[in-house]
Write an enzyme that holds these catalytic residues in place. Structure first.
Site, PDB file in Angstrom:
ATOM      1  N   PRO A 173      -3.460  11.353  -2.251  1.00  0.00           N
ATOM      2  CA  PRO A 173      -3.688  10.521  -3.429  1.00  0.00           C
ATOM      3  C   PRO A 173      -4.612   9.321  -3.203  1.00  0.00           C
ATOM      4  CG  PRO A 173      -1.448  10.234  -2.594  1.00  0.00           C
ATOM      5  CD  PRO A 173      -2.033  11.410  -1.882  1.00  0.00           C
ATOM      6  N   ALA A 205      -0.793   7.853   0.910  1.00  0.00           N
ATOM      7  CA  ALA A 205       0.510   7.198   0.718  1.00  0.00           C
ATOM      8  C   ALA A 205       1.688   8.163   0.927  1.00  0.00           C
ATOM      9  CB  ALA A 205       0.571   6.580  -0.672  1.00  0.00           C
ATOM     10  N   HIS A 227       3.862   8.301   4.150  1.00  0.00           N
ATOM     11  CA  HIS A 227       4.955   7.359   4.404  1.00  0.00           C
ATOM     12  C   HIS A 227       6.194   7.647   3.553  1.00  0.00           C
ATOM     13  CE1 HIS A 227       1.436   5.498   6.068  1.00  0.00           C
ATOM     14  NE2 HIS A 227       0.941   5.185   4.885  1.00  0.00           N
ATOM     15  N   ASP A 271       8.000  18.554   5.852  1.00  0.00           N
ATOM     16  CA  ASP A 271       8.640  19.870   6.046  1.00  0.00           C
ATOM     17  C   ASP A 271       7.606  20.996   5.987  1.00  0.00           C
ATOM     18  OD1 ASP A 271      11.159  18.840   6.392  1.00  0.00           O
ATOM     19  OD2 ASP A 271      11.909  19.399   4.403  1.00  0.00           O
ATOM     20  N   GLU A 319      -3.068  14.753  11.918  1.00  0.00           N
ATOM     21  CA  GLU A 319      -2.887  13.694  10.909  1.00  0.00           C
ATOM     22  C   GLU A 319      -3.975  12.643  11.109  1.00  0.00           C
ATOM     23  OE1 GLU A 319       1.021  11.813  10.852  1.00  0.00           O
ATOM     24  OE2 GLU A 319       0.146  10.009   9.950  1.00  0.00           O
ATOM     25  N   ILE A 359      -7.889   6.635   7.730  1.00  0.00           N
ATOM     26  CA  ILE A 359      -9.142   5.876   7.828  1.00  0.00           C
ATOM     27  C   ILE A 359      -8.857   4.502   8.447  1.00  0.00           C
ATOM     28  CG2 ILE A 359     -10.977   4.804   6.434  1.00  0.00           C
ATOM     29  CD1 ILE A 359     -10.343   7.167   4.375  1.00  0.00           C
ATOM     30  N   SER A 360      -7.805   3.858   7.942  1.00  0.00           N
ATOM     31  CA  SER A 360      -7.475   2.502   8.400  1.00  0.00           C
ATOM     32  C   SER A 360      -6.476   2.571   9.562  1.00  0.00           C
ATOM     33  CB  SER A 360      -6.870   1.704   7.242  1.00  0.00           C
ATOM     34  OG  SER A 360      -5.665   2.307   6.802  1.00  0.00           O
ATOM     35  N   ARG A 397      -1.244  -2.736   9.464  1.00  0.00           N
ATOM     36  CA  ARG A 397      -1.034  -3.068   8.050  1.00  0.00           C
ATOM     37  C   ARG A 397       0.462  -3.226   7.751  1.00  0.00           C
ATOM     38  NH1 ARG A 397      -4.506   0.978   4.590  1.00  0.00           N
ATOM     39  NH2 ARG A 397      -4.038  -0.589   2.987  1.00  0.00           N
TER      40      ARG A 397
HETATM   41  C1  DQA Z   1      -4.556   5.893   4.425  1.00  0.00           C
HETATM   42  C2  DQA Z   1      -3.494   4.855   4.787  1.00  0.00           C
HETATM   43  C3  DQA Z   1      -2.323   4.935   3.812  1.00  0.00           C
HETATM   44  O1  DQA Z   1      -1.334   3.973   4.167  1.00  0.00           O
HETATM   45  C4  DQA Z   1      -2.789   4.652   2.407  1.00  0.00           C
HETATM   46  O2  DQA Z   1      -1.719   4.784   1.493  1.00  0.00           O
HETATM   47  C5  DQA Z   1      -3.965   5.466   2.005  1.00  0.00           C
HETATM   48  C6  DQA Z   1      -5.000   5.773   2.977  1.00  0.00           C
HETATM   49  C7  DQA Z   1      -5.805   5.769   5.319  1.00  0.00           C
HETATM   50  O3  DQA Z   1      -6.562   6.726   5.365  1.00  0.00           O
HETATM   51  O4  DQA Z   1      -6.033   4.722   5.924  1.00  0.00           O
HETATM   52  O5  DQA Z   1      -4.110   5.816   0.832  1.00  0.00           O
HETATM   53  O6  DQA Z   1      -4.008   7.183   4.645  1.00  0.00           O
END
Ligand code: DQA
Length: 137
Positions: free
Chosen positions: A9, A74, A77, A84, A95, A98-99, A104
Site C-alpha cells: 500500500p 505498512a 507491521h 502466513d 523482504e 526503502i527507508s 523510525r
Molecule cells: C516502507 C516502510 C513502511 O514502514 C511504510 O509503511 C511504507 C514503506 C519502506 O519501504 O520504507 O509504506 O515499507
C-alpha cells in the site's frame, strides 16, 4: 530466471509521497532502469493497496517463480495473513524496505514477514531493490 517485485500500500505514490523519506522517483521509472540493468532476469512488477490481492499474488507466483522481492509497506507491521502466505509458499522471499525502518517509529520495527524471509534489505532507498535483485544471481 523469473523474479517478481510485489509492492504494498501507498507505494504507487512513490515520487509524490513524503519525498524526504522515499525519494522523488516514481517506481515505474525506477523499474524500467532496473529491468535494463538486470536484462538477464525476467523481472515483473505488481503493486496493490489491498491485503488480499497481495496474498493472492503470493499464492499465484509462490510455487513457480525463482524469487519474490516483497515490500509489503505498512502491512509488514500488521499482517499475519501476509506473513502466513510467505510461510506457505516455496519461492524464496526477500523482504525489502526503502527507508531504514529501525530508525523510525517503534511500530515499524516489527515485521510479520522477516522470520520466513530468505533475507531482509532496508534503508538504501530504491537501491534496496537493486541489492535484493542481485542477491538472486
Ligand atoms: C516502507 C516502510 C513502511 O514502514 C511504510 O509503511 C511504507 C514503506 C519502506 O519501504 O520504507 O509504506 O515499507
Amino acid at each position: 530466471m523469473k523474479i517478481i517485485i510485489i509492492n504494498g500500500p501507498n507505494l504507487n505514490l512513490l515520487g509524490k509521497r513524503e519525498p524526504d523519506i522515499y525519494g522523488s522517483h516514481s517506481f515505474e521509472d525506477y523499474f524500467s532502469n532496473l529491468k535494463l540493468k538486470f536484462s538477464s532476469i525476467d523481472l515483473e512488477y505488481f503493486q496493490s493497496n489491498i491485503e488480499g490481492e497481495i496474498i493472492d499474488k503470493l499464492h499465484e507466483v509462490g510455487f513457480s517463480y525463482d524469487g519474490i522481492i516483497l515490500n509489503a509497506a505498512a502491512y509488514t507491521h500488521t499482517s499475519v495473513g501476509i506473513g502466513d502466505a510467505v510461510k506457505a509458499i516455496n519461492t524464496p522471499v526477500i523482504e525489502v524496505h526503502i527507508s531504514n525502518v529501525h530508525a523510525r517509529e517503534e511500530f515499524r520495527h516489527k515485521s510479520y514477514i522477516a522470520a520466513s524471509a530468505k533475507g531482509v534489505i532496508f534503508g538504501f532507498g530504491l537501491k534496496s531493490y537493486d541489492l535484493a535483485t542481485e542477491s538472486f544471481l
